[in-house]
Design an enzyme around this catalytic site. Sequence first.
Site, PDB file in Angstrom:
ATOM      1  N   SER A   1      15.332  20.968  27.201  1.00  0.00           N
ATOM      2  CA  SER A   1      15.094  19.947  26.721  1.00  0.00           C
ATOM      3  C   SER A   1      13.670  20.753  26.415  1.00  0.00           C
ATOM      4  O   SER A   1      13.007  19.823  26.262  1.00  0.00           O
ATOM      5  CB  SER A   1      14.693  19.303  27.661  1.00  0.00           C
ATOM      6  OG  SER A   1      16.393  18.374  28.280  1.00  0.00           O
TER       7      SER A   1
ATOM      8  N   GLU B   1      17.626  27.918  32.694  1.00  0.00           N
ATOM      9  CA  GLU B   1      18.493  27.167  32.143  1.00  0.00           C
ATOM     10  C   GLU B   1      18.454  26.218  33.830  1.00  0.00           C
ATOM     11  O   GLU B   1      19.708  26.136  34.577  1.00  0.00           O
ATOM     12  CB  GLU B   1      18.912  26.982  31.604  1.00  0.00           C
ATOM     13  CG  GLU B   1      18.772  28.180  30.329  1.00  0.00           C
ATOM     14  CD  GLU B   1      19.815  27.244  28.925  1.00  0.00           C
ATOM     15  OE1 GLU B   1      19.278  27.107  27.998  1.00  0.00           O
ATOM     16  OE2 GLU B   1      20.717  27.272  29.272  1.00  0.00           O
TER      17      GLU B   1
ATOM     18  N   HIS C   1      25.696  31.165  29.708  1.00  0.00           N
ATOM     19  CA  HIS C   1      25.666  29.774  29.845  1.00  0.00           C
ATOM     20  C   HIS C   1      25.839  28.574  30.588  1.00  0.00           C
ATOM     21  O   HIS C   1      27.325  29.152  30.947  1.00  0.00           O
ATOM     22  CB  HIS C   1      25.586  29.252  28.843  1.00  0.00           C
ATOM     23  CG  HIS C   1      25.120  28.010  28.255  1.00  0.00           C
ATOM     24  ND1 HIS C   1      25.157  27.321  28.953  1.00  0.00           N
ATOM     25  CD2 HIS C   1      23.765  27.813  27.798  1.00  0.00           C
ATOM     26  CE1 HIS C   1      24.335  26.238  28.580  1.00  0.00           C
ATOM     27  NE2 HIS C   1      23.082  27.157  27.543  1.00  0.00           N
TER      28      HIS C   1
ATOM     29  N   GLU D   1      27.037  26.492  30.607  1.00  0.00           N
ATOM     30  CA  GLU D   1      28.542  25.303  29.771  1.00  0.00           C
ATOM     31  C   GLU D   1      29.132  26.396  30.022  1.00  0.00           C
ATOM     32  O   GLU D   1      30.942  25.482  30.234  1.00  0.00           O
ATOM     33  CB  GLU D   1      27.990  24.970  28.917  1.00  0.00           C
ATOM     34  CG  GLU D   1      27.577  23.456  28.543  1.00  0.00           C
ATOM     35  CD  GLU D   1      26.451  23.456  27.429  1.00  0.00           C
ATOM     36  OE1 GLU D   1      26.436  24.593  26.485  1.00  0.00           O
ATOM     37  OE2 GLU D   1      25.697  22.791  27.430  1.00  0.00           O
TER      38      GLU D   1
ATOM     39  N   LYS E   1      25.402  26.129  19.557  1.00  0.00           N
ATOM     40  CA  LYS E   1      26.348  25.550  20.563  1.00  0.00           C
ATOM     41  C   LYS E   1      27.100  25.308  19.894  1.00  0.00           C
ATOM     42  O   LYS E   1      27.277  26.125  19.037  1.00  0.00           O
ATOM     43  CB  LYS E   1      25.812  24.635  21.530  1.00  0.00           C
ATOM     44  CG  LYS E   1      24.783  24.804  22.229  1.00  0.00           C
ATOM     45  CD  LYS E   1      24.469  23.317  23.619  1.00  0.00           C
ATOM     46  CE  LYS E   1      23.866  24.061  24.325  1.00  0.00           C
ATOM     47  NZ  LYS E   1      22.732  22.924  25.735  1.00  0.00           N
TER      48      LYS E   1
ATOM     49  N   GLY F   1      19.980  18.783  28.061  1.00  0.00           N
ATOM     50  CA  GLY F   1      20.373  17.944  26.719  1.00  0.00           C
ATOM     51  C   GLY F   1      20.778  16.698  27.048  1.00  0.00           C
ATOM     52  O   GLY F   1      20.511  15.735  27.580  1.00  0.00           O
TER      53      GLY F   1
ATOM     54  N   ASN G   1      19.859  28.556  20.137  1.00  0.00           N
ATOM     55  CA  ASN G   1      21.500  28.060  21.021  1.00  0.00           C
ATOM     56  C   ASN G   1      22.067  27.137  19.942  1.00  0.00           C
ATOM     57  O   ASN G   1      22.178  26.030  20.753  1.00  0.00           O
ATOM     58  CB  ASN G   1      21.832  27.834  22.172  1.00  0.00           C
ATOM     59  CG  ASN G   1      22.983  27.979  22.451  1.00  0.00           C
ATOM     60  OD1 ASN G   1      24.167  27.796  22.166  1.00  0.00           O
ATOM     61  ND2 ASN G   1      23.099  27.987  23.909  1.00  0.00           N
TER      62      ASN G   1
END
Length: 253
Positions: A213, A167, A95, A97, A11, A173, A9
């Site tokens: 991660s 996730e 996701h 985010e 992003k 991250g 991904n």
Amino acid sequence: MRKPLIVGNWKMNNSIAESVDLAEKLKKVIKDMAGVDVVVTPPFTALGSVRNAIKGSIIKLGAQNLFWEDKGAYTGEVSPLMIRDLDCEYVIIGHSERREYFKESDEIVNKKIKAALRNKLKAIVCVGESLKEREENKTMQVIESQIKKGLQGLSLSEAKELIIAYEPVWAIGTGRNATPAQANEVHAYIRKLLSQILNEGIASNIKILYGGSVKPSNSAELMSEKEIDGALVGGASLEAESFAQIVRSACMV
Ligand code: 13P
């Protein structure tokens, strides 16, 4: 036996030139790896160029998001048909985010999953708890709610094309990954939920990826867990050699 799947991904990173450069490097280092499926999801602006760059390789293309209608007056959105038009086979949905910054609810995630599956795209559906929820021992409750609401009303034949990505938000991250045992426990719970909502046969074939991660130094250990069928990789997918090492680690399980 579920074939491992590694998804990069990217992003909101990389210009078109940078994306093509990364794709060409990946094409060179990721070959003869028949035991694993590999997908990259560049930003929308680079999908067309990356599609051309990965031609002839085992690498497949995916999008990071989609809108649930096929066409119409939805300024700024990208439809499933447009994504198919770019030869994408996969799409990431829900996701964390997007849930956080764009307030995507489980209802929206549900509409997007249905739109993807209706248009023969493989939907990579992301679920995961926040740090606060984990600390309050609400992980399974959060996962159950996201899965049940997200998958509501899917037909069994559509559901076969689902992929779930666990996730944990606190691992994205941050450099802090879930331990293989922590991830495996949640994956096993997700599979149990899938067999209740769908049926055991379909649930046993759905791939459940771990994301948060993932890097070359922890991927082999994560991938060796029974219920971890691959990875959704953010930061480490932006560098060809580290992504290739993660792919290799999945090949060896
Ligand atoms: P990182 O691998 O950078 O933690 O990101 C994970 C992720 O969000 C993949 O979708």
